[in-house]
Design an enzyme around this catalytic site. Structure first.
Site, PDB file in Angstrom:
ATOM      1  N   ASP A 174      -9.985  38.391   5.313  1.00  0.00           N
ATOM      2  CA  ASP A 174      -9.851  36.973   4.755  1.00  0.00           C
ATOM      3  C   ASP A 174     -11.041  36.376   4.456  1.00  0.00           C
ATOM      4  OD1 ASP A 174      -9.624  34.325   4.501  1.00  0.00           O
ATOM      5  OD2 ASP A 174      -7.911  34.167   6.056  1.00  0.00           O
TER       6      ASP A 174
ATOM      7  N   ASN B 289     -13.553  37.652  -7.496  1.00  0.00           N
ATOM      8  CA  ASN B 289     -12.577  36.946  -8.283  1.00  0.00           C
ATOM      9  C   ASN B 289     -11.452  36.277  -7.169  1.00  0.00           C
ATOM     10  OD1 ASN B 289     -10.202  37.300 -10.181  1.00  0.00           O
ATOM     11  ND2 ASN B 289      -9.473  38.289  -8.466  1.00  0.00           N
TER      12      ASN B 289
ATOM     13  N   TYR C  97      -9.651  21.926  -7.050  1.00  0.00           N
ATOM     14  CA  TYR C  97      -9.692  23.166  -7.742  1.00  0.00           C
ATOM     15  C   TYR C  97     -11.017  23.141  -8.973  1.00  0.00           C
ATOM     16  CZ  TYR C  97      -8.736  27.295 -10.165  1.00  0.00           C
ATOM     17  OH  TYR C  97      -8.564  28.666 -10.923  1.00  0.00           O
TER      18      TYR C  97
ATOM     19  N   LYS D 169     -14.695  25.297  -9.208  1.00  0.00           N
ATOM     20  CA  LYS D 169     -14.779  25.848 -10.315  1.00  0.00           C
ATOM     21  C   LYS D 169     -16.266  25.411 -11.127  1.00  0.00           C
ATOM     22  CE  LYS D 169     -11.632  29.010  -9.588  1.00  0.00           C
ATOM     23  NZ  LYS D 169     -12.093  30.507  -9.288  1.00  0.00           N
TER      24      LYS D 169
HETATM   25  N1  LIG Z   1      -4.078  32.301 -12.902  1.00  0.00           N
HETATM   26  C1  LIG Z   1      -4.770  31.208 -13.515  1.00  0.00           C
HETATM   27  O1  LIG Z   1      -4.271  30.659 -14.623  1.00  0.00           O
HETATM   28  C2  LIG Z   1      -6.096  31.331 -13.506  1.00  0.00           C
HETATM   29  C3  LIG Z   1      -6.938  30.296 -14.342  1.00  0.00           C
HETATM   30  C4  LIG Z   1      -8.370  30.250 -14.203  1.00  0.00           C
HETATM   31  C5  LIG Z   1      -8.970  30.868 -13.113  1.00  0.00           C
HETATM   32  N2  LIG Z   1      -8.456  31.765 -12.249  1.00  0.00           N
HETATM   33  C6  LIG Z   1      -8.882  32.248 -11.247  1.00  0.00           C
HETATM   34  O2  LIG Z   1      -8.645  33.919 -11.343  1.00  0.00           O
HETATM   35  C7  LIG Z   1      -8.908  34.473  -9.869  1.00  0.00           C
HETATM   36  C8  LIG Z   1      -7.836  35.357  -9.530  1.00  0.00           C
HETATM   37  O3  LIG Z   1      -6.749  34.477  -9.640  1.00  0.00           O
HETATM   38  P1  LIG Z   1      -5.162  35.206 -10.157  1.00  0.00           P
HETATM   39  O4  LIG Z   1      -4.786  34.046 -11.151  1.00  0.00           O
HETATM   40  O5  LIG Z   1      -5.292  36.532 -10.119  1.00  0.00           O
HETATM   41  O6  LIG Z   1      -4.173  34.696  -8.747  1.00  0.00           O
HETATM   42  P2  LIG Z   1      -3.498  35.494  -7.630  1.00  0.00           P
HETATM   43  O7  LIG Z   1      -2.641  36.667  -8.464  1.00  0.00           O
HETATM   44  O8  LIG Z   1      -3.318  34.738  -6.775  1.00  0.00           O
HETATM   45  O9  LIG Z   1      -4.861  36.425  -7.243  1.00  0.00           O
HETATM   46  C9  LIG Z   1      -5.667  35.843  -6.132  1.00  0.00           C
HETATM   47  C10 LIG Z   1      -6.409  37.083  -5.255  1.00  0.00           C
HETATM   48  O10 LIG Z   1      -7.311  36.335  -4.341  1.00  0.00           O
HETATM   49  C11 LIG Z   1      -7.238  36.881  -3.105  1.00  0.00           C
HETATM   50  N3  LIG Z   1      -7.356  35.810  -1.927  1.00  0.00           N
HETATM   51  C12 LIG Z   1      -6.963  34.577  -1.960  1.00  0.00           C
HETATM   52  N4  LIG Z   1      -7.082  34.116  -0.937  1.00  0.00           N
HETATM   53  C13 LIG Z   1      -8.009  34.939  -0.339  1.00  0.00           C
HETATM   54  C14 LIG Z   1      -8.506  35.100   1.211  1.00  0.00           C
HETATM   55  N5  LIG Z   1      -8.459  34.046   1.667  1.00  0.00           N
HETATM   56  N6  LIG Z   1      -9.084  36.207   1.448  1.00  0.00           N
HETATM   57  C15 LIG Z   1      -9.218  37.336   0.919  1.00  0.00           C
HETATM   58  N7  LIG Z   1      -8.504  37.366  -0.488  1.00  0.00           N
HETATM   59  C16 LIG Z   1      -7.984  36.053  -0.893  1.00  0.00           C
HETATM   60  C17 LIG Z   1      -5.455  37.353  -3.015  1.00  0.00           C
HETATM   61  O11 LIG Z   1      -5.319  38.467  -2.154  1.00  0.00           O
HETATM   62  P3  LIG Z   1      -4.473  38.220  -0.639  1.00  0.00           P
HETATM   63  O12 LIG Z   1      -3.637  37.048  -1.085  1.00  0.00           O
HETATM   64  O13 LIG Z   1      -3.834  39.477  -0.440  1.00  0.00           O
HETATM   65  O14 LIG Z   1      -5.483  37.717   0.211  1.00  0.00           O
HETATM   66  C18 LIG Z   1      -5.445  37.781  -4.678  1.00  0.00           C
HETATM   67  O15 LIG Z   1      -5.659  39.326  -4.411  1.00  0.00           O
HETATM   68  C19 LIG Z   1      -9.163  33.017  -9.094  1.00  0.00           C
HETATM   69  O16 LIG Z   1     -10.446  33.066  -8.765  1.00  0.00           O
HETATM   70  C20 LIG Z   1      -8.582  31.827  -9.873  1.00  0.00           C
HETATM   71  O17 LIG Z   1      -9.196  30.696  -9.616  1.00  0.00           O
HETATM   72  C21 LIG Z   1      -7.035  31.967 -12.530  1.00  0.00           C
END
Ligand SMILES: NC(=O)c1ccc[n+]([C@@H]2O[C@H](COP(=O)([O-])OP(=O)(O)OC[C@H]3O[C@@H](n4cnc5c(N)ncnc54)[C@H](OP(=O)(O)O)[C@@H]3O)[C@@H](O)[C@H]2O)c1
Length: 261
Positions: free
Chosen positions: A65, A92, A157, A161
């Site tokens: 975590d 990420n 958020y 960012k």
């Molecule tokens: N999706 C969008 O529209 C979007 C847009 C802009 C930026 N982003 C950014 O892209 C990045 C990836 O997000 P995503 O969209 O791919 O979402 P996601 O599918 O929810 O992936 C998030 C990842 O972060 C991990 N994570 C979250 N909290 C954690 C913790 N406390 N400890 C360890 N790992 C943790 C999760 O793993 P576990 O839950 O297994 O721990 C998961 O692997 C993020 O930084 C997000 O802010 C996403």
């Protein structure tokens, strides 16, 4: 400068259990990387490891975590046990948060900042010695188009960012003398599990969401940007437009966004 080669790249990827992080690792597998992959959901990381073996890649799962105070040091210890140097760090892991500021207790900000900022900064700090021993090393920090422009219902958020972008720009200038590149990835709406997180679920903002791109699309853009040594990418067409309009006509953007406040 010549393109960075991805063959046999050694690195650490956080947030690899779903969405962009998982798609990124999968896209990298044909290059037979050696990767330490981090997230809380261990079974997902194990699956990634098994998939990696089919490609001749080495994918080492590390369930952790990242919001916990000692997490970055532990990631670093495991990285030291497995690598003499690393060529890639992908920060990420992230969580979303939705809701009007007046309805969002400040404790939620701490949760968001712990994952989206503190863990990113700490992991980078503790892995710097290994990055300095890497081959054309690069740090990839995942921010967001909301690190360029604040929008209603996402104040916490956006704060996290924006901070990621500011931090990344600052260390890019410092780390250049060590030959370490820093790439900021600013995704727009991407179809992932981000919107099912505890600070997101069950809330609906007042604006229509743009059509999402896929995590695989973002991952391919990241790979290309790493190869080319880019400083920042915005892997979403509407996202690029929003950032451009915000820069050229900030008052117009304020006026548009106030309608959704
Ligand atoms: N999706 C969008 O529209 C979007 C847009 C802009 C930026 N982003 C950014 O892209 C990045 C990836 O997000 P995503 O969209 O791919 O979402 P996601 O599918 O929810 O992936 C998030 C990842 O972060 C991990 N994570 C979250 N909290 C954690 C913790 N406390 N400890 C360890 N790992 C943790 C999760 O793993 P576990 O839950 O297994 O721990 C998961 O692997 C993020 O930084 C997000 O802010 C996403």
């Amino acid at each position: 400068m010549s393109h960075r080669t991805l063959n046999g790249i050694r690195g650490v990827v956080t947030g690899a259990s779903s969405g962009i992080g998982q798609a990124f690792v999968k896209a990298l597998l044909p290059f037979r990387p050696r990767l330490l992959v981090v997230a809380r959901r261990e079974e997902r990381l194990q699956q990634l490891s098994q998939l990696g073996a089919q490609y001749g890649a080495v994918v080492i799962p590390f369930a952790c975590d990242v919001s916990q105070p000692e997490a970055a040091k532990r990631i670093c210890e495991v990285a030291h046990q497995n690598f003499e140097g690393i060529d890639l760090l992908v920060n990420n892991a992230g969580i979303g948060a939705l809701g009007r500021f007046e309805d969002s207790p400040p404790e939620e900000l701490r949760q968001v900042i712990n994952v989206n900022l503190f863990s990113l900064v700490e992991t980078t700090y503790y892995l710097l010695p290994l990055l300095k021993k890497g081959r054309r090393p690069i740090i990839v920090n995942v921010s967001s188009i909301l690190g360029h422009r604040g929008i209603p219902w996402r104040s916490y958020y956006c704060a996290s960012k924006f901070a990621v972008r500011g931090f990344s720009e600052a260390i890019r200038a410092e780390l250049a003398r060590h030959g370490i590149d820093v790439l900021v990835v600013s995704p727009g709406r991407t179809a992932t599990e981000l919107f099912e997180g505890p600070l997101e679920k069950g809330k609906t903002p007042a604006w229509p969401d743009p059509k999402p791109v896929s995590a695989e699309y973002v991952a391919q853009r990241m790979l290309r940007a790493i190869q080319r040594g880019r400083h920042e990418i915005i892997p979403h067409p509407w996202g690029r437009l929003m950032v451009l309009v915000s820069r050229l006509a900030p008052r117009l953007m304020d006026w548009i966004l106030q309608r959704y406040g």
